[in-house]
Design an enzyme around this catalytic site. Structure first.
Site, PDB file in Angstrom:
ATOM      1  N   CYS A  22       6.765 139.688 -79.192  1.00  0.00           N
ATOM      2  CA  CYS A  22       6.937 138.284 -78.788  1.00  0.00           C
ATOM      3  C   CYS A  22       8.313 138.048 -78.170  1.00  0.00           C
ATOM      4  CB  CYS A  22       6.735 137.410 -80.030  1.00  0.00           C
ATOM      5  SG  CYS A  22       7.270 135.707 -79.869  1.00  0.00           S
TER       6      CYS A  22
ATOM      7  N   CYS B 208      10.340 135.207 -79.675  1.00  0.00           N
ATOM      8  CA  CYS B 208      10.827 135.603 -81.008  1.00  0.00           C
ATOM      9  C   CYS B 208      12.157 136.346 -80.884  1.00  0.00           C
ATOM     10  CB  CYS B 208       9.814 136.497 -81.716  1.00  0.00           C
ATOM     11  SG  CYS B 208       8.226 135.703 -82.051  1.00  0.00           S
TER      12      CYS B 208
END
Length: 113
Positions: free
Chosen positions: A39, A42
């Site tokens: 991600c 993230c």
């Protein structure tokens, strides 16, 4: 786990469901960053979580949703990044998506007062 390991200025990487329960069960505010290695947002959030761990009284924990799918499911994590704030062992607030440090810090301040 020793007290020194719990009193950390760096995010704690959750190693098991039991470890997760121990971390979120602490007194005070615990910021739990549900993330995935694949991600991009993230990865952008990671230094913010590290800063908050170092500069606030909140404990920061990181949960890899691919490794701990049962925790992600239990806390209705359907997209990442997904930050769940616990206060005194109970989930109180959730911030979904990439947010700035100011947004996360304001939640910590709100739950700490």
């Amino acid at each position: 786990m020793s007290d020194t390991e719990l009193a950390t200025d760096e995010p704690i990487h959750v190693e098991s469901v039991e470890h997760f329960k121990e971390v979120v069960g602490r007194d005070g505010v615990v910021l739990v960053d549900f993330y995935a290695d694949w991600c991009g947002p993230c990865k952008m959030l990671e230094p913010i979580v590290e800063t908050l761990a170092a500069e606030t009284d909140a404990v920061a924990a990181k949960v890899d949703i691919d490794e701990f799918q049962q925790l992600a499911s239990a806390y209705q994590v359907q997209s990442v990044p997904n930050v769940v704030f616990f206060a005194d062992g109970e989930p109180k607030k959730r911030v979904v998506g990439m947010r700035g440090e100011d947004v996360l810090r304001s939640v910590i301040d709100e739950l700490s007062s």
